[in-house]
Design a protein around this motif. Structure first.
Motif, PDB file in Angstrom:
ATOM      1  N   ARG A  18       0.809  -1.213   0.000  1.00  0.00           N
ATOM      2  CA  ARG A  18       0.000   0.000   0.000  1.00  0.00           C
ATOM      3  C   ARG A  18       0.846   1.269   0.000  1.00  0.00           C
ATOM      4  O   ARG A  18       1.923   1.297   0.573  1.00  0.00           O
ATOM      5  CB  ARG A  18      -0.908   0.020   1.237  1.00  0.00           C
ATOM      6  N   THR A  19       0.287   2.300  -0.634  1.00  0.00           N
ATOM      7  CA  THR A  19       0.872   3.629  -0.545  1.00  0.00           C
ATOM      8  C   THR A  19       0.380   4.265   0.749  1.00  0.00           C
ATOM      9  O   THR A  19      -0.499   3.723   1.424  1.00  0.00           O
ATOM     10  CB  THR A  19       0.423   4.516  -1.726  1.00  0.00           C
ATOM     11  N   THR A  20       0.923   5.417   1.088  1.00  0.00           N
ATOM     12  CA  THR A  20       0.500   6.122   2.297  1.00  0.00           C
ATOM     13  C   THR A  20      -0.982   6.455   2.240  1.00  0.00           C
ATOM     14  O   THR A  20      -1.697   6.272   3.223  1.00  0.00           O
ATOM     15  CB  THR A  20       1.326   7.414   2.476  1.00  0.00           C
ATOM     16  N   SER A  21      -1.454   6.904   1.097  1.00  0.00           N
ATOM     17  CA  SER A  21      -2.872   7.263   0.980  1.00  0.00           C
ATOM     18  C   SER A  21      -3.759   6.017   1.103  1.00  0.00           C
ATOM     19  O   SER A  21      -4.848   6.084   1.665  1.00  0.00           O
ATOM     20  CB  SER A  21      -3.148   7.990  -0.330  1.00  0.00           C
ATOM     21  N   GLN A  22      -3.294   4.885   0.590  1.00  0.00           N
ATOM     22  CA  GLN A  22      -4.064   3.650   0.739  1.00  0.00           C
ATOM     23  C   GLN A  22      -4.070   3.185   2.195  1.00  0.00           C
ATOM     24  O   GLN A  22      -5.070   2.660   2.677  1.00  0.00           O
ATOM     25  CB  GLN A  22      -3.511   2.549  -0.166  1.00  0.00           C
ATOM     26  N   ASP A  23      -2.967   3.379   2.911  1.00  0.00           N
ATOM     27  CA  ASP A  23      -2.926   3.066   4.345  1.00  0.00           C
ATOM     28  C   ASP A  23      -3.950   3.909   5.098  1.00  0.00           C
ATOM     29  O   ASP A  23      -4.663   3.406   5.967  1.00  0.00           O
ATOM     30  CB  ASP A  23      -1.531   3.323   4.928  1.00  0.00           C
ATOM     31  N   GLU A  24      -4.018   5.193   4.751  1.00  0.00           N
ATOM     32  CA  GLU A  24      -4.976   6.080   5.399  1.00  0.00           C
ATOM     33  C   GLU A  24      -6.404   5.656   5.075  1.00  0.00           C
ATOM     34  O   GLU A  24      -7.272   5.653   5.946  1.00  0.00           O
ATOM     35  CB  GLU A  24      -4.728   7.526   4.973  1.00  0.00           C
ATOM     36  N   LEU A  73      -7.410   2.665   4.314  1.00  0.00           N
ATOM     37  CA  LEU A  73      -7.661   1.427   5.041  1.00  0.00           C
ATOM     38  C   LEU A  73      -8.014   1.714   6.494  1.00  0.00           C
ATOM     39  O   LEU A  73      -8.962   1.146   7.039  1.00  0.00           O
ATOM     40  CB  LEU A  73      -6.426   0.517   4.960  1.00  0.00           C
ATOM     41  N   GLU A  74      -7.283   2.618   7.124  1.00  0.00           N
ATOM     42  CA  GLU A  74      -7.576   2.991   8.509  1.00  0.00           C
ATOM     43  C   GLU A  74      -8.972   3.585   8.633  1.00  0.00           C
ATOM     44  O   GLU A  74      -9.716   3.267   9.560  1.00  0.00           O
ATOM     45  CB  GLU A  74      -6.543   3.994   9.015  1.00  0.00           C
ATOM     46  N   LEU A  75      -9.335   4.444   7.687  1.00  0.00           N
ATOM     47  CA  LEU A  75     -10.662   5.060   7.719  1.00  0.00           C
ATOM     48  C   LEU A  75     -11.763   4.024   7.504  1.00  0.00           C
ATOM     49  O   LEU A  75     -12.819   4.092   8.146  1.00  0.00           O
ATOM     50  CB  LEU A  75     -10.763   6.170   6.675  1.00  0.00           C
ATOM     51  N   LEU A  76     -11.526   3.073   6.608  1.00  0.00           N
ATOM     52  CA  LEU A  76     -12.515   2.032   6.368  1.00  0.00           C
ATOM     53  C   LEU A  76     -12.738   1.199   7.637  1.00  0.00           C
ATOM     54  O   LEU A  76     -13.859   0.926   8.021  1.00  0.00           O
ATOM     55  CB  LEU A  76     -12.079   1.118   5.217  1.00  0.00           C
ATOM     56  N   PHE A  77     -11.639   0.808   8.273  1.00  0.00           N
ATOM     57  CA  PHE A  77     -11.765   0.045   9.514  1.00  0.00           C
ATOM     58  C   PHE A  77     -12.478   0.856  10.589  1.00  0.00           C
ATOM     59  O   PHE A  77     -13.365   0.332  11.273  1.00  0.00           O
ATOM     60  CB  PHE A  77     -10.379  -0.371  10.034  1.00  0.00           C
ATOM     61  N   ALA A  78     -12.101   2.100  10.745  1.00  0.00           N
ATOM     62  CA  ALA A  78     -12.718   2.942  11.770  1.00  0.00           C
ATOM     63  C   ALA A  78     -14.212   3.125  11.504  1.00  0.00           C
ATOM     64  O   ALA A  78     -15.015   3.109  12.427  1.00  0.00           O
ATOM     65  CB  ALA A  78     -12.018   4.292  11.844  1.00  0.00           C
ATOM     66  N   GLY A  79     -14.560   3.281  10.241  1.00  0.00           N
ATOM     67  CA  GLY A  79     -15.956   3.458   9.879  1.00  0.00           C
ATOM     68  C   GLY A  79     -16.807   2.223  10.108  1.00  0.00           C
ATOM     69  O   GLY A  79     -17.994   2.306  10.380  1.00  0.00           O
ATOM     70  N   LEU A  80     -16.196   1.054  10.014  1.00  0.00           N
ATOM     71  CA  LEU A  80     -16.939  -0.186  10.192  1.00  0.00           C
ATOM     72  C   LEU A  80     -17.133  -0.548  11.654  1.00  0.00           C
ATOM     73  O   LEU A  80     -18.012  -1.318  11.995  1.00  0.00           O
ATOM     74  CB  LEU A  80     -16.229  -1.348   9.504  1.00  0.00           C
ATOM     75  N   SER A  81     -16.280  -0.031  12.513  1.00  0.00           N
ATOM     76  CA  SER A  81     -16.331  -0.375  13.943  1.00  0.00           C
ATOM     77  C   SER A  81     -16.284  -1.875  14.159  1.00  0.00           C
ATOM     78  O   SER A  81     -17.106  -2.453  14.844  1.00  0.00           O
ATOM     79  CB  SER A  81     -17.574   0.213  14.603  1.00  0.00           C
ATOM     80  N   ILE A  82     -15.317  -2.499  13.547  1.00  0.00           N
ATOM     81  CA  ILE A  82     -15.151  -3.959  13.671  1.00  0.00           C
ATOM     82  C   ILE A  82     -14.496  -4.261  14.990  1.00  0.00           C
ATOM     83  O   ILE A  82     -13.583  -3.659  15.412  1.00  0.00           O
ATOM     84  CB  ILE A  82     -14.320  -4.525  12.499  1.00  0.00           C
TER      85      ILE A  82
END
Length: 94
Positions: free
Chosen positions: A77-83, A85-94
């Protein structure tokens, strides 16, 4: 009446602040998880989503997001893809 409006504004500000703190906390928890833990969490969530009605708009969207997460976890992943990914995880509240 003006004081009431100021109080209302403060309340929405406080709600926004609380939401920001919660999102930051979720992001920090996700950062601490290893890739295998993340994949396991996503796969568990996929099992839950598969139990929902197949034509549910919510289920379709959630599955699309979960598949995007799995894709991002499996590639370099690039830095923007890492960010993202973090936002997707945070949004899902897994």
């Amino acid at each position: 009446m003006e004081q009431f409006n100021l109080l209302e504004g403060n309340n929405s500000f406080n709600d926004h602040t609380i939401q920001s703190v919660q999102m930051n906390h979720a992001k920090n928890e996700v950062k601490q998880m290893g890739i295998e833990e993340k994949k396991t969490a996503v796969n568990e969530e996929i099992k839950k989503v598969n139990q929902l009605p197949a034509h549910s708009t919510y289920a379709t969207h959630r599955m699309r997001v979960l598949n995007k997460i799995l894709h991002l976890l499996s590639v370099q992943r690039t830095t923007s893809q890492d960010e993202e990914l973090e936002l997707l995880f945070a949004g899902l509240s897994i």
